[in-house]
Design a protein around this motif. Structure first.
Motif, mmCIF file in Angstrom:
data_model
loop_
_atom_site.group_PDB
_atom_site.id
_atom_site.type_symbol
_atom_site.label_atom_id
_atom_site.label_comp_id
_atom_site.label_asym_id
_atom_site.label_seq_id
_atom_site.Cartn_x
_atom_site.Cartn_y
_atom_site.Cartn_z
ATOM 1 N N ASP A 70 0.847 -1.183 0.000
ATOM 2 C CA ASP A 70 0.000 0.000 0.000
ATOM 3 C C ASP A 70 0.888 1.241 0.000
ATOM 4 O OD1 ASP A 70 -1.690 2.186 0.730
ATOM 5 O OD2 ASP A 70 -3.149 0.746 1.527
ATOM 6 N N ALA A 71 0.736 2.097 -1.009
ATOM 7 C CA ALA A 71 1.580 3.288 -1.127
ATOM 8 C C ALA A 71 1.460 4.190 0.081
ATOM 9 C CB ALA A 71 1.226 4.050 -2.401
ATOM 10 N N GLU A 118 0.393 9.469 -4.396
ATOM 11 C CA GLU A 118 0.302 9.243 -5.852
ATOM 12 C C GLU A 118 1.689 9.076 -6.461
ATOM 13 O OE1 GLU A 118 -3.294 10.821 -4.258
ATOM 14 O OE2 GLU A 118 -1.255 11.663 -4.185
ATOM 15 N N ASP A 134 3.119 5.704 -5.519
ATOM 16 C CA ASP A 134 2.486 4.660 -6.320
ATOM 17 C C ASP A 134 3.122 4.599 -7.714
ATOM 18 O OD1 ASP A 134 0.205 2.685 -6.346
ATOM 19 O OD2 ASP A 134 -0.354 3.877 -8.095
ATOM 20 N N ARG A 172 4.464 -6.386 -7.955
ATOM 21 C CA ARG A 172 3.264 -5.973 -7.226
ATOM 22 C C ARG A 172 2.166 -7.013 -7.429
ATOM 23 N NH1 ARG A 172 2.232 0.424 -8.198
ATOM 24 N NH2 ARG A 172 1.343 0.207 -6.100
#
Length: 274
Positions: free
Chosen positions: A45-46, A63, A66, A80
């Motif tokens: 999870d970013a 963002e 990510d 991922r």
């Protein structure tokens, strides 16, 4: 739980990686090493990663993190994946940077869909024929990857030194799994047992470090004594007259030439003085 990791000097001059990834992306990759477990898995999870690795970098938004993870995946240094709607990461090349021991501890993070049982048991490759992971040839069995030993020399987590002087057990948690991340855990017998094990492990690490320091001191003393024994100029204490001998057979001639040069410089300075 974050882990101590080491960085091989060659990482900083890896041209291929520098062409593929920006400075911040390479820093992110290193940060992921700290948060990946012995199975090379980490939370994906970013938002979590931002808090773990870049908590004070306001310009690196969720963002951007990510997007950086996407670039790391394009460079084939992470994979991922999602299990039960939760994002995770697999670092297929982590064992090139660290010595991993997946057979000694179970992962709390679900395995990537294409990672085989063989890899879980410490074998050296993901599932054969996997399109998503097969490109990332990996070696995670302890001792199989000679490069990984260069990263862990001196690390208390995996043992001090690359010569295998001692190989301590994996660091035990200070609390039971139920209260591991609880800042104020209630009285708990399993936590007490875990604390006793951790304290014993800490004592073992201190004793192992003392033994290695003692051995290093003995080696230095032996090296000095061997040099004294082979030298024909100094006494049994290693002294040449009133100074510590450097065991150079040309020391007398070198000293004479040095003094001659000093006298010449002083004489020249005296002549030039008005």
């Amino acid at each position: 739980m974050a882990r101590i990791r080491s960085i091989k000097p060659e990482f900083w001059i890896d041209r291929k990686l520098a062409r593929q990834l920006s400075r911040d992306e390479r820093m992110l990759y290193i940060g992921l090493w700290n948060h990946a477990d012995e199975h090379a898995r980490a939370q994906g999870d970013a938002r979590v990663i931002q808090g773990q690795i870049f908590p004070y970098e306001s310009d690196l938004t969720v963002e951007k993190i990510d997007l950086m993870l996407d670039h790391l995946e394009e460079a084939k240094v992470i994979h991922r994946y999602v299990v039960d709607s939760d994002p995770y990461l697999f670092l297929p090349k982590l064992s090139e940077h660290q010595r991993l021991e997946p057979s000694r501890v179970k992962s709390k993070i679900p395995a990537p869909p294409a990672v085989s049982v063989a890899f879980e048991n410490g074998a050296d490759t993901p599932a054969a024929g996997s399109d998503s992971v097969q490109d990332f040839a990996d070696k995670s069995a302890p001792g199989d990857n000679p490069h990984s030993l260069l990263y862990v020399a001196g690390s208390m987590e995996h043992g001090a030194g690359a010569n295998g002087a001692h190989a301590p057990a994996l660091e035990p948690p200070p609390r039971c799994p139920k209260h591991l991340n609880d800042p104020n855990p209630p009285p708990c017998r399993p936590c007490g047992d875990a604390r006793v094990k951790r304290e014993a492990w800490d004592r073992d690490q201190v004793e192992a470090a003392k033994r290695e320091a003692s051995e290093a001191a003995k080696q230095r003393a032996k090296f000095i004594q061997d040099a004294i024994d082979e030298c024909g100029m100094c006494d049994e204490r290693g002294y040449f007259g009133t100074t510590v001998c450097n065991h150079d057979p040309n020391i007398v001639g070198t000293a004479k030439r040095g003094m001659a040069q000093v006298r010449a410089v002083l004489a020249k300075a005296a002549q030039e003085k008005p």
